[in-house]
Design an enzyme around this catalytic site. Structure first.
Site, PDB file in Angstrom:
ATOM      1  N   GLU A 160      -8.492  -3.718   0.214  1.00  0.00           N
ATOM      2  CA  GLU A 160      -9.763  -3.030   0.342  1.00  0.00           C
ATOM      3  C   GLU A 160     -10.018  -1.982  -0.732  1.00  0.00           C
ATOM      4  OE1 GLU A 160     -12.238  -3.887   2.322  1.00  0.00           O
ATOM      5  OE2 GLU A 160     -10.877  -5.532   2.620  1.00  0.00           O
ATOM      6  N   LEU A 196      -7.487   1.903   0.831  1.00  0.00           N
ATOM      7  CA  LEU A 196      -8.543   1.252   1.597  1.00  0.00           C
ATOM      8  C   LEU A 196      -9.860   1.755   1.015  1.00  0.00           C
ATOM      9  CD1 LEU A 196      -7.267   1.765   5.265  1.00  0.00           C
ATOM     10  CD2 LEU A 196      -7.034  -0.276   3.865  1.00  0.00           C
ATOM     11  N   ASP A 197     -10.868   0.900   1.010  1.00  0.00           N
ATOM     12  CA  ASP A 197     -12.112   1.355   0.408  1.00  0.00           C
ATOM     13  C   ASP A 197     -12.824   2.340   1.341  1.00  0.00           C
ATOM     14  OD1 ASP A 197     -13.332  -0.449   2.269  1.00  0.00           O
ATOM     15  OD2 ASP A 197     -15.089  -0.460   1.008  1.00  0.00           O
ATOM     16  N   LYS A 198     -13.840   2.982   0.826  1.00  0.00           N
ATOM     17  CA  LYS A 198     -14.492   4.090   1.524  1.00  0.00           C
ATOM     18  C   LYS A 198     -15.007   3.689   2.902  1.00  0.00           C
ATOM     19  CE  LYS A 198     -18.248   7.457   0.938  1.00  0.00           C
ATOM     20  NZ  LYS A 198     -19.311   7.946   0.046  1.00  0.00           N
ATOM     21  N   THR A 216     -14.030   1.273   4.932  1.00  0.00           N
ATOM     22  CA  THR A 216     -13.070   0.562   5.775  1.00  0.00           C
ATOM     23  C   THR A 216     -12.129   1.587   6.402  1.00  0.00           C
ATOM     24  OG1 THR A 216     -13.162  -1.417   4.406  1.00  0.00           O
ATOM     25  CG2 THR A 216     -11.241  -1.173   5.818  1.00  0.00           C
TER      26      THR A 216
END
Length: 475
Positions: free
Chosen positions: A254, A288-290, A292
């Site tokens: 992510e 992890l992306d923002k 998620t």
């Protein structure tokens, strides 16, 4: 075309009847005189040259072309001589525009390997006229243009042994050398008192339940743009009890490159951890992306950071995500095995449609099927063998079932009521919105690198996702 014997313009209405009769009389008188003198040559028919009748009129004309051989197309008011028409006359229609030649194709180098830390390539002839930063970003699609510029600015890109500027225009055929990887500037992060949910913690590591909306880390710009991140919160909570860290070496699923911070949020190739550079990425092992939520591992010392990085790089652990996708997946379980590479048009996206991408494997299993007033949805758990950027999101979109809330990969911003049979349209007054991805890192199983303890860590769905599911299930 007018006859050469026509009168000039302005004289064509003048009668030549009298001149014609006078000339005819002269000719007849001359013939009679010859006959009387006994000149009996071949009998000839009287002819009349109308040019003789016009000659007087032409000589009296004020036309500038009167004494020039050739056709006079206009009178004394500025007409053109035919010999000048090819240069002075304006064409009746514009010349058809030729189609532009197609731009030459630049070939990507998916397998460009470094020798002794230096990558070497020769600029193609098709690169003539291109900026060197644009060319390198094209031939090495897994490195963003922003990172290419960083390499150039640090003097790591040379032509014939000389450093260059990003604006340099190539001529084709240059020998280009790229030394090492981009060296990111240290972060300007400061400690901030931001609440954190800690799932597990000991002297070596911690596992945090990251909420959606929080970036893992920001960029290397001013401090005012680097607040509110997980790094800020970690610096406050753990202080000096953190790994000095380096760039995250595990290419987590992510790690979304943010539109404004693309170079800082790109995932990098999974590889053994380099020697940590103090102050770069405190404690961060993977990302992890923002938008998620879920479990993320933090190292508290350099030794643990290196061991965890190697574990993530070798995939010697188990990660499971929960995702809600649009539509009803026909099978109960399955595997998507499609290589993933960066989209060459929209650099913040990844794609499965390019050849030469990195291998990626995702196993999914259906947990629940929802046939709701807003349409059909499927709740799945996804186990990933590899950790490519956006892997779950790209793989689910590739089989026609994008993750709910994932606007980057085709999910709608608003979900209206489904159209019922016999009705023209749905009730637009009722819509659902989810301002984040319905994707949650729910399970993480690994062996503690120092103690050998088997850790089975879990994180429940956050409230905003369970609330969204409740709204979907309402009649």
């Amino acid at each position: 075309m007018p006859s050469k014997n026509m009168l000039p313009k302005g004289k064509r209405r003048q009668s030549v009847k009298g001149d014609y009769r006078e000339l005819r009389t002269q000719i007849l008188d001359q013939a009679k005189a010859r006959a009387e003198a006994g000149d009996l040559g071949e009998e000839t028919e009287a002819t009349y040259d109308t040019a003789d009748l016009m000659r007087v009129q032409v000589f009296e004309s004020k036309s500038p072309f009167a004494h020039v051989p050739g056709l006079v197309t206009s009178g004394p008011n500025g007409g053109k001589h035919p010999q000048e028409e090819h240069t002075l006359a304006k064409p009746r229609y514009d010349r058809p525009k030729l189609a532009a030649a197609p731009a030459p194709e630049i070939h990507t180098l998916e397998d460009l390997q470094a020798e002794n830390g230096v990558r070497k390539l020769t600029a193609e002839p098709a690169a003539a006229g291109m900026r060197i930063d644009a060319y390198l970003a094209k031939v090495m699609p897994d490195i963003s243009r922003a990172r290419v510029v960083l390499l150039i600015d640090e003097g790591q890109v040379t032509i014939d042994g000389k450093a260059v500027k990003a604006s340099l225009k190539l001529k084709g055929g240059e020998a280009i050398e790229i030394e090492g990887e981009p060296r990111l500037a240290p972060l300007n992060a400061t400690p901030e008192d931001i609440p954190l949910e800690v799932i597990y913690e000991d002297d070596d590591m911690a596992v945090i339940n990251k909420p959606a909306g929080m970036m893992v880390h920001a960029g290397s710009g001013s401090a005012e743009h680097n607040s509110g991140t997980l790094v800020n919160a970690l610096l406050y909570r753990f202080g000096g009890n953190l790994s000095s860290g380096s760039q995250p070496v595990a290419e987590d699923e992510e790690a979304e490159p943010d539109a404004e911070l693309e170079d800082e949020h790109e995932a990098i190739e999974a590889a053994p951890a380099p020697s940590p550079a103090p102050g770069l990425r405190p404690g961060i092992v993977h990302r992890l992306d923002k938008q998620t939520s879920g479990l993320i591992v933090v190292a508290k010392n350099d030794s643990m950071h290196r061991k965890l990085s190697e574990m993530f790089a070798s995939r010697n652990l188990r990660k499971v995500y929960l995702a809600l996708v649009h539509g009803d997946i026909a099978e109960d379980e399955g595997t998507v095995q499609l290589p993933i590479s960066r989209d060459l048009v929209r650099r913040i996206r990844m794609t499965t449609k390019r050849s030469g991408g990195r291998s990626a494997v995702s196993h999914w299993r259906v947990l629940d099927r929802l046939d709701t007033a807003y349409g059909k949805f499927t709740l799945v758990e996804v186990h990933i063998e590899t950790g490519r950027t956006h892997q779950i999101r790209v793989h689910m979109q590739s089989i026609g079932h994008p993750v709910v809330g994932d606007f980057l990969y085709g999910a709608p911003h608003r979900i209206p009521l489904a159209v019922k049979p016999g009705k023209k349209s749905s009730d637009e007054s009722r819509t659902l919105e989810l301002e984040r991805n319905f994707l949650h890192a729910a399970e993480l199983d690994l062996t503690h690198p120092r103690t050998g303890e088997e850790l089975e860590l879990r994180s429940d769905l956050p409230d905003e996702l369970t609330s969204f599911l409740d709204q979907l299930r309402r009649p």
